[in-house]
Design a protein around this motif. Structure first.
Motif, short mmCIF file in Angstrom:
data_model
loop_
_atom_site.label_atom_id
_atom_site.label_comp_id
_atom_site.label_asym_id
_atom_site.label_seq_id
_atom_site.Cartn_x
_atom_site.Cartn_y
_atom_site.Cartn_z
N LYS A 113 -37.87 -65.36 70.08
CA LYS A 113 -37.57 -64.12 70.80
C LYS A 113 -38.30 -64.08 72.14
O LYS A 113 -37.71 -63.74 73.17
N GLN A 114 -39.58 -64.42 72.13
CA GLN A 114 -40.37 -64.38 73.35
C GLN A 114 -39.84 -65.37 74.38
O GLN A 114 -39.84 -65.09 75.58
N SER A 125 -32.21 -72.06 67.05
CA SER A 125 -31.70 -71.12 68.06
C SER A 125 -30.18 -71.24 68.18
O SER A 125 -29.49 -70.24 68.44
N ASP A 151 -36.80 -66.18 74.65
CA ASP A 151 -35.41 -65.80 74.98
C ASP A 151 -34.46 -66.97 74.71
O ASP A 151 -33.61 -67.31 75.54
N ARG A 153 -33.83 -72.70 79.72
CA ARG A 153 -35.23 -72.31 79.90
C ARG A 153 -36.02 -72.53 78.61
O ARG A 153 -37.15 -73.02 78.64
N PHE A 154 -35.40 -72.18 77.48
CA PHE A 154 -36.06 -72.38 76.19
C PHE A 154 -36.34 -73.86 75.95
O PHE A 154 -37.43 -74.24 75.50
N ARG A 188 -30.36 -66.39 74.81
CA ARG A 188 -29.72 -66.06 76.08
C ARG A 188 -30.01 -67.10 77.17
O ARG A 188 -29.22 -67.26 78.10
N ARG A 189 -31.14 -67.80 77.06
CA ARG A 189 -31.53 -68.76 78.09
C ARG A 189 -31.87 -70.10 77.44
O ARG A 189 -33.04 -70.51 77.43
N THR A 202 -41.86 -70.17 82.61
CA THR A 202 -41.85 -71.29 81.66
C THR A 202 -43.27 -71.67 81.25
O THR A 202 -43.56 -71.85 80.07
#
Length: 389
Positions: free
Chosen positions: A304-305, A344, A307, A314-315, A310-311, A278
């Motif tokens: 993209k970096q 996103s 993610d 975390r994003f 998918r996450r 993170t």
């Protein structure tokens, strides 16, 4: 055999706080007697036992003698003739060296109750300097009780400086450093933890190779931590925002060596993978998200970096940490956390099965998905630009 409540349970009760864990000291007993009474021994370095019903920890009264470096360099001695006062003498702060009898009477040979009332964090004895972990503990208690007006006694701060200058602080074990730091991040004022470590000279040891060559901590970095606490962010966001800001405040963030510095720092304190990923992403993305013009290609690369699809949790942590750090640096994000999250979320609406039905697969499928993502970003940027105008 006499039993006394000690440490944090007594301290927190006297402060009017709820008591979560209770620790007990047993005076005048032996391991054999404890086992005979149904206690289960769990300590290897010194005898600690679990009560057969409550499972609370009961430790035989002990003394300690320094024989090596660091917090592990001690020889412990337990015997029936070790007194309660001798056991309390080995503790770090006077406010943690108060005992209580089963009928509620206080035993306070080092005047910890008085220090509690006066809001002073004071060492018990000169033996304080034998354990470098105590530097971190004092800083953490300062972060915990700052809002109650607690300060560190000047003579205790002097000992902390002495421990740094003598090299004793260099023997801190990385795992324990992180354990104390993560706990400090959850305190009401984590900025005080880092400020205290900087004041005694220990911070540059802990955050090596990132150093702060200033007499005071960068205000923006401390304000970042305060802002993360005010908005009730989790510890991972608090840490990431602080380190991102610290890199920017030290003008490292856009240098080619920035990530190398961070990787070494993360290794030095054994930073957990989630915290590392993170924070690293935040350091990498901050310059892109605060620089105009912001193209759809840059936004796409950032999402993209990180993610983002998918996450999402975390994003969210990454972008929130970046936004808090950027605001305190007076370099606000061109796109807010909510706007980036909105983009996103739209990515999830892309019909991948439809693209596959069109014969797209492998590299071609990836390119088709990327193209639709870029179109989503382009429309979002246009809408945001229109609203701004």
């Amino acid at each position: 055999m006499k039993v006394f409540l000690v440490g944090g349970a007594v301290r927190d009760h006297l402060l009017g706080k709820s008591v979560k864990d209770r620790d007990w000291v047993v005076v005048g007993s032996t391991p054999e007697e404890m086992l005979a009474n149904g206690f289960e021994q769990v300590g290897k370095d010194f005898p600690v036992f679990l009560h057969p019903q409550t499972h609370e920890e009961y430790a035989l009264a002990r003394t300690e003698r320094k024989q090596g470096k660091g917090y592990t360099g001690f020889i412990c001695h337990t015997a029936p003739d070790v007194t309660l006062e001798e056991d309390l003498l080995r503790r770090d702060l006077t406010i943690n060296a108060i005992a209580q009898t089963p009928d509620g009477a206080l035993i306070d040979p080092f005047h910890g109750y008085q220090d509690l009332k006066q809001g002073i964090l004071r060492h018990v004895s000169p033996a304080f300097t034998e354990d470098p972990l105590r530097i971190l503990r004092v800083a953490r208690f300062a972060a915990r009780y700052h809002h109650l007006g607690f300060t560190i006694a000047p003579e205790t701060m002097s000992l902390m400086v002495e421990m740094v200058n003598s090299g004793e602080a260099s023997h801190l074990v990385a795992e324990r450093v992180w354990q104390e730091t993560e706990r400090a991040l959850a305190e009401p004022h984590p900025a005080i933890y880092f400020q205290t470590l900087h004041q005694c000279g220990a911070l540059n040891i802990l955050i090596s190779p990132l150093t702060i060559n200033q007499p005071t901590m960068p205000a923006a970095a401390l304000n970042t931590l305060d802002a993360a606490v005010t908005t009730t962010q989790p510890e991972i966001v608090r840490f990431a925002a602080f380190i991102i800001n610290l890199f920017a405040s030290n003008e490292l963030i856009q240098q080619p060596t920035a990530i190398g510095h961070f990787e070494q720092f993360a290794e030095n304190i054994k930073l957990p993978n989630q915290f590392k990923a993170t924070t690293k992403a935040g350091i990498q993305l901050l310059p892109h998200l605060t620089t105009t013009p912001l193209s759809e290609e840059i936004v796409w690369q950032c999402l993209k970096q990180a993610d983002a699809v998918r996450r999402p949790e975390r994003f969210t942590h990454i972008i929130t940490a970046i936004e808090i750090a950027a605001n305190e640096l007076q370099q606000p994000l061109i796109l807010t956390t909510d706007q980036l999250l909105g983009i996103s979320q739209q990515f999830k609406q892309i019909d991948i099965k439809q693209l596959q039905a069109q014969g797209k697969k492998g590299k071609a499928l990836g390119q088709a998905i990327a193209q639709q993502q870029l179109e989503i970003i382009n429309k979002a940027l246009a809408q945001i630009s229109h609203k701004t105008i």
